[in-house]
Design a protein around this motif. Structure first.
Motif, PDB file in Angstrom:
ATOM      1  N   THR A 196       0.831  -1.205   0.000  1.00 46.80           N
ATOM      2  CA  THR A 196       0.000   0.000   0.000  1.00 46.80           C
ATOM      3  C   THR A 196       0.866   1.256   0.000  1.00 46.80           C
ATOM      4  O   THR A 196       0.592   2.224  -0.719  1.00 46.80           O
ATOM      5  CB  THR A 196      -0.933   0.006   1.218  1.00 46.80           C
ATOM      6  OG1 THR A 196      -1.748  -1.171   1.197  1.00 46.80           O
ATOM      7  CG2 THR A 196      -1.815   1.235   1.219  1.00 46.80           C
ATOM      8  N   HIS A 197       1.930   1.210   0.790  1.00 50.56           N
ATOM      9  CA  HIS A 197       2.844   2.367   0.814  1.00 50.56           C
ATOM     10  C   HIS A 197       3.556   2.521  -0.534  1.00 50.56           C
ATOM     11  O   HIS A 197       3.787   3.650  -0.990  1.00 50.56           O
ATOM     12  CB  HIS A 197       3.859   2.194   1.930  1.00 50.56           C
ATOM     13  CG  HIS A 197       4.879   3.296   1.960  1.00 50.56           C
ATOM     14  ND1 HIS A 197       4.551   4.640   1.985  1.00 50.56           N
ATOM     15  CD2 HIS A 197       6.256   3.239   1.935  1.00 50.56           C
ATOM     16  CE1 HIS A 197       5.653   5.366   1.982  1.00 50.56           C
ATOM     17  NE2 HIS A 197       6.709   4.529   1.957  1.00 50.56           N
ATOM     18  N   ALA A 198       3.883   1.410  -1.157  1.00 47.03           N
ATOM     19  CA  ALA A 198       4.523   1.481  -2.475  1.00 47.03           C
ATOM     20  C   ALA A 198       3.593   2.145  -3.490  1.00 47.03           C
ATOM     21  O   ALA A 198       4.037   2.916  -4.348  1.00 47.03           O
ATOM     22  CB  ALA A 198       4.905   0.077  -2.946  1.00 47.03           C
ATOM     23  N   LEU A 199       2.297   1.840  -3.392  1.00 46.35           N
ATOM     24  CA  LEU A 199       1.334   2.485  -4.280  1.00 46.35           C
ATOM     25  C   LEU A 199       1.295   3.985  -4.042  1.00 46.35           C
ATOM     26  O   LEU A 199       1.236   4.784  -4.990  1.00 46.35           O
ATOM     27  CB  LEU A 199      -0.056   1.873  -4.055  1.00 46.35           C
ATOM     28  CG  LEU A 199      -1.217   2.524  -4.822  1.00 46.35           C
ATOM     29  CD1 LEU A 199      -0.993   2.397  -6.330  1.00 46.35           C
ATOM     30  CD2 LEU A 199      -2.545   1.888  -4.412  1.00 46.35           C
ATOM     31  N   ALA A 200       1.356   4.405  -2.788  1.00 44.88           N
ATOM     32  CA  ALA A 200       1.328   5.832  -2.477  1.00 44.88           C
ATOM     33  C   ALA A 200       2.581   6.522  -3.002  1.00 44.88           C
ATOM     34  O   ALA A 200       2.508   7.639  -3.553  1.00 44.88           O
ATOM     35  CB  ALA A 200       1.200   6.032  -0.965  1.00 44.88           C
ATOM     36  N   ARG A 201       3.757   5.870  -2.835  1.00 45.92           N
ATOM     37  CA  ARG A 201       5.000   6.467  -3.337  1.00 45.92           C
ATOM     38  C   ARG A 201       4.978   6.561  -4.868  1.00 45.92           C
ATOM     39  O   ARG A 201       5.427   7.553  -5.454  1.00 45.92           O
ATOM     40  CB  ARG A 201       6.203   5.642  -2.876  1.00 45.92           C
ATOM     41  CG  ARG A 201       6.528   5.842  -1.397  1.00 45.92           C
ATOM     42  CD  ARG A 201       7.865   5.225  -1.011  1.00 45.92           C
ATOM     43  NE  ARG A 201       7.840   3.770  -1.137  1.00 45.92           N
ATOM     44  CZ  ARG A 201       8.483   3.083  -2.091  1.00 45.92           C
ATOM     45  NH1 ARG A 201       9.195   3.724  -2.999  1.00 45.92           N
ATOM     46  NH2 ARG A 201       8.432   1.761  -2.116  1.00 45.92           N
TER      47      ARG A 201
ATOM     48  N   SER B 256      -9.760   2.427   1.522  1.00 46.05           N
ATOM     49  CA  SER B 256      -8.430   1.964   1.135  1.00 46.05           C
ATOM     50  C   SER B 256      -7.726   3.028   0.305  1.00 46.05           C
ATOM     51  O   SER B 256      -8.345   3.950  -0.247  1.00 46.05           O
ATOM     52  CB  SER B 256      -8.536   0.671   0.330  1.00 46.05           C
ATOM     53  OG  SER B 256      -9.169   0.922  -0.932  1.00 46.05           O
ATOM     54  N   LEU B 257      -6.408   2.853   0.197  1.00 45.53           N
ATOM     55  CA  LEU B 257      -5.633   3.774  -0.625  1.00 45.53           C
ATOM     56  C   LEU B 257      -6.001   3.643  -2.098  1.00 45.53           C
ATOM     57  O   LEU B 257      -5.959   4.621  -2.846  1.00 45.53           O
ATOM     58  CB  LEU B 257      -4.141   3.510  -0.435  1.00 45.53           C
ATOM     59  CG  LEU B 257      -3.190   4.486  -1.110  1.00 45.53           C
ATOM     60  CD1 LEU B 257      -3.396   5.907  -0.584  1.00 45.53           C
ATOM     61  CD2 LEU B 257      -1.738   4.059  -0.931  1.00 45.53           C
ATOM     62  N   VAL B 258      -6.389   2.467  -2.516  1.00 45.05           N
ATOM     63  CA  VAL B 258      -6.813   2.264  -3.900  1.00 45.05           C
ATOM     64  C   VAL B 258      -8.048   3.099  -4.199  1.00 45.05           C
ATOM     65  O   VAL B 258      -8.148   3.746  -5.259  1.00 45.05           O
ATOM     66  CB  VAL B 258      -7.085   0.777  -4.170  1.00 45.05           C
ATOM     67  CG1 VAL B 258      -7.663   0.588  -5.573  1.00 45.05           C
ATOM     68  CG2 VAL B 258      -5.812  -0.032  -4.011  1.00 45.05           C
ATOM     69  N   GLU B 259      -8.984   3.128  -3.275  1.00 46.34           N
ATOM     70  CA  GLU B 259     -10.180   3.965  -3.453  1.00 46.34           C
ATOM     71  C   GLU B 259      -9.814   5.439  -3.515  1.00 46.34           C
ATOM     72  O   GLU B 259     -10.363   6.207  -4.330  1.00 46.34           O
ATOM     73  CB  GLU B 259     -11.154   3.727  -2.293  1.00 46.34           C
ATOM     74  CG  GLU B 259     -11.807   2.375  -2.284  1.00 46.34           C
ATOM     75  CD  GLU B 259     -12.747   2.224  -1.094  1.00 46.34           C
ATOM     76  OE1 GLU B 259     -13.969   2.355  -1.297  1.00 46.34           O
ATOM     77  OE2 GLU B 259     -12.251   2.015   0.023  1.00 46.34           O
ATOM     78  N   LEU B 260      -8.876   5.830  -2.627  1.00 48.41           N
ATOM     79  CA  LEU B 260      -8.471   7.224  -2.592  1.00 48.41           C
ATOM     80  C   LEU B 260      -7.828   7.634  -3.926  1.00 48.41           C
ATOM     81  O   LEU B 260      -8.144   8.691  -4.493  1.00 48.41           O
ATOM     82  CB  LEU B 260      -7.486   7.464  -1.453  1.00 48.41           C
ATOM     83  CG  LEU B 260      -6.902   8.886  -1.346  1.00 48.41           C
ATOM     84  CD1 LEU B 260      -8.008   9.889  -1.043  1.00 48.41           C
ATOM     85  CD2 LEU B 260      -5.809   8.935  -0.279  1.00 48.41           C
ATOM     86  N   GLU B 261      -6.912   6.800  -4.432  1.00 48.67           N
ATOM     87  CA  GLU B 261      -6.228   7.135  -5.677  1.00 48.67           C
ATOM     88  C   GLU B 261      -7.196   7.142  -6.863  1.00 48.67           C
ATOM     89  O   GLU B 261      -7.068   7.952  -7.783  1.00 48.67           O
ATOM     90  CB  GLU B 261      -5.077   6.154  -5.929  1.00 48.67           C
ATOM     91  CG  GLU B 261      -3.932   6.276  -4.945  1.00 48.67           C
ATOM     92  CD  GLU B 261      -3.349   7.672  -4.924  1.00 48.67           C
ATOM     93  OE1 GLU B 261      -3.208   8.288  -6.003  1.00 48.67           O
ATOM     94  OE2 GLU B 261      -3.052   8.176  -3.824  1.00 48.67           O
ATOM     95  N   ASP B 262      -8.150   6.243  -6.853  1.00 45.52           N
ATOM     96  CA  ASP B 262      -9.132   6.225  -7.932  1.00 45.52           C
ATOM     97  C   ASP B 262      -9.970   7.502  -7.916  1.00 45.52           C
ATOM     98  O   ASP B 262     -10.224   8.110  -8.971  1.00 45.52           O
ATOM     99  CB  ASP B 262     -10.029   4.993  -7.786  1.00 45.52           C
ATOM    100  CG  ASP B 262     -11.005   4.862  -8.947  1.00 45.52           C
ATOM    101  OD1 ASP B 262     -10.540   4.693 -10.086  1.00 45.52           O
ATOM    102  OD2 ASP B 262     -12.231   4.957  -8.705  1.00 45.52           O
TER     103      ASP B 262
END
Length: 463
Positions: A213-218, A421-427
């Motif tokens: 998840t952190h890798a996705l954020a970076r 989730s971070l995926v929802e946030l990024e979407d």
């Protein structure tokens, strides 16, 4: 000396018959190219538009007005049009001069043996010589008409060059403003993603967030940084293009852009009281094409006149002083004539070929005029269609941008609370960013449509 009286009487008796037989018949100087009865595209604001003549000032951006003026002063196309205008003015002056007599002055001085007095003498002479080709068949008048029409056409093309430069600068200025707005959006997005990556790193260290998840954020933050850098590059290119158009110093233009924030385009920029006649009448290219038809018609009349007899009249007045042996003798002379008639008998078909070529040029000018009218109608129609389309989409695009922005804010709040989730946030972030960029691009599209209408309507120029 005077011309023979019997010859003059003979010429006066035959002249009416010759005029009747040799009268020139050029084709019509105006042709029909009717525009449509009404535009098929819907008019923005139901046809209630602002003044074309004050269009750029009504934009509400003094910097744009200054840039357009500087670009017009610097433009090679405007300079070329100005040069052609001066050439047309000179041609008109020459054609008008051919309608009247030409007057030349002559002077000479000599010393030598004078046969008349049989002695060495000094002689000084001065005189005036006049020549006039009588325009029996209107050939010179036709040449003057052609020059006058082409002068009017050159004036119209000078206006068209200024309109084109103004439209080009306005479009580039709008493109730069749009790019700067998108750069600001990209910078804010990069900051937001960097903050998300920072919080994700803290959460990972605390054991609440998985490394993936952190890798996705970076990765998302790095993507935003790259996008912002690309946008800055694009804006730098847009700025340099505007500098090339206007000649303004780039170092001076940057703070001026910052001090003059982008203004939304006014809702009303044009006034076209009557469609389509007024729009077509004020287009410089259409007016120039119409003047070229009239000029080509006059060229045919001039070519016809060259096939008929030519009548010329000359005259002279002079004074002479002869000095010999201390004695000075003054003499004066004057003459009217000869009255010379030149009748073309055989030229191998040269004059007939010149008339045929002139008629072919007339047909070409007429075809180009009709095509120019059709093009003018099409360009105005297309600009109106784009305006109508952008107006229809504007409210929807604004609503979508506001909705996706609110959705992203809510999703970010849920993510901070651990409920998303971070995926929802990024979407949600990607969707909001795309909607905001689409709204900015649509505003530029609308501005470009206004500029296209300005250009298609002739820039407010009135003849």
């Amino acid at each position: 000396m005077t011309p023979d009286t019997s010859a003059l009487r003979w010429l006066a008796a035959c002249l009416p018959l010759a005029l009747a037989a040799c009268a020139t018949t050029p084709p019509p100087s105006r042709i029909a190219a009717p525009p449509p009865a009404a535009w098929q595209a819907p008019l923005p604001h139901q046809g209630s538009l602002a003044s074309l003549t004050q269009w750029w000032a009504q934009w509400g951006d003094p910097l744009l007005v200054d840039l357009i003026r500087e670009a017009q002063d610097l433009s090679p196309s405007v300079a070329q049009a100005r040069s052609r205008l001066v050439q047309a003015q000179a041609a008109r002056s020459a054609s008008r001069a051919a309608l009247g007599p030409a007057l030349d002055g002559q002077a000479s001085a000599s010393r030598g043996f004078n046969e008349q007095i049989g002695a060495v003498a000094g002689t000084a002479q001065a005189g005036l010589q006049a020549q006039w080709e009588i325009d029996l068949w209107g050939g010179n008048a036709a040449a003057d008409t052609a020059a006058r029409e082409r002068l009017a056409g050159a004036q119209a093309l000078w206006h068209e060059a200024r309109v084109s430069v103004a439209a080009e600068v306005a479009l580039q200025y709008s493109s730069l403003r749009t790019c700067l707005q998108q750069q600001e959006i990209a910078e804010r997005d990069a900051q937001s993603r960097a903050e998300t990556a920072r919080l994700s790193e803290l959460s990972e260290r605390s054991g609440f967030t998985a490394p993936a998840t952190h890798a996705l954020a970076r990765a998302s933050a790095a993507e935003a940084v790259a996008r912002a850098a690309q946008q800055r590059m694009q804006c730098a290119v847009e700025l340099k293009t505007l500098v090339a158009l206007t000649g303004r110093d780039e170092a001076a233009l940057r703070p001026q852009l910052s001090a003059s924030p982008a203004q939304p385009a006014p809702e009303a920029l044009f006034t076209i009281a009557r469609l389509p006649a007024q729009v077509l009448a004020q287009r410089p290219d259409v007016y120039q094409a119409e003047r070229e038809v009239a000029a080509a018609s006059a060229d045919v009349g001039q070519a016809q006149a060259q096939r008929y007899p030519r009548l010329g009249l000359s005259g002279a007045i002079g004074a002479a002083r002869v000095r010999t042996g201390g004695t000075t003798t003054d003499l004066s002379t004057w003459s009217i004539g000869p009255l010379a008639l030149s009748v073309p008998l055989f030229d191998g078909g040269r004059r007939a070929a010149q008339e045929e070529a002139a008629r072919a040029r007339y047909d070409e000018a007429a075809a180009l005029y009709r095509a120019r009218v059709r093009l003018a109608v099409s360009e105005v129609e297309q600009a109106l269609v784009r305006l109508h389309s952008s107006a229809e989409r504007n409210d929807s695009a604004r609503t979508a941008a506001e909705g996706y922005r609110a959705s992203f804010a809510a999703t970010e709040a849920r993510w901070r609370a651990g409920m998303a989730s971070l995926v929802e946030l990024e979407d949600a972030r990607r969707t909001a960013l795309a909607a905001q960029n689409a709204l900015t691009a649509l505003q530029h599209e609308r501005t470009a449509a206004w500029v296209a209408l300005y250009r298609a309507a002739g820039g407010g120029w009135e003849r």
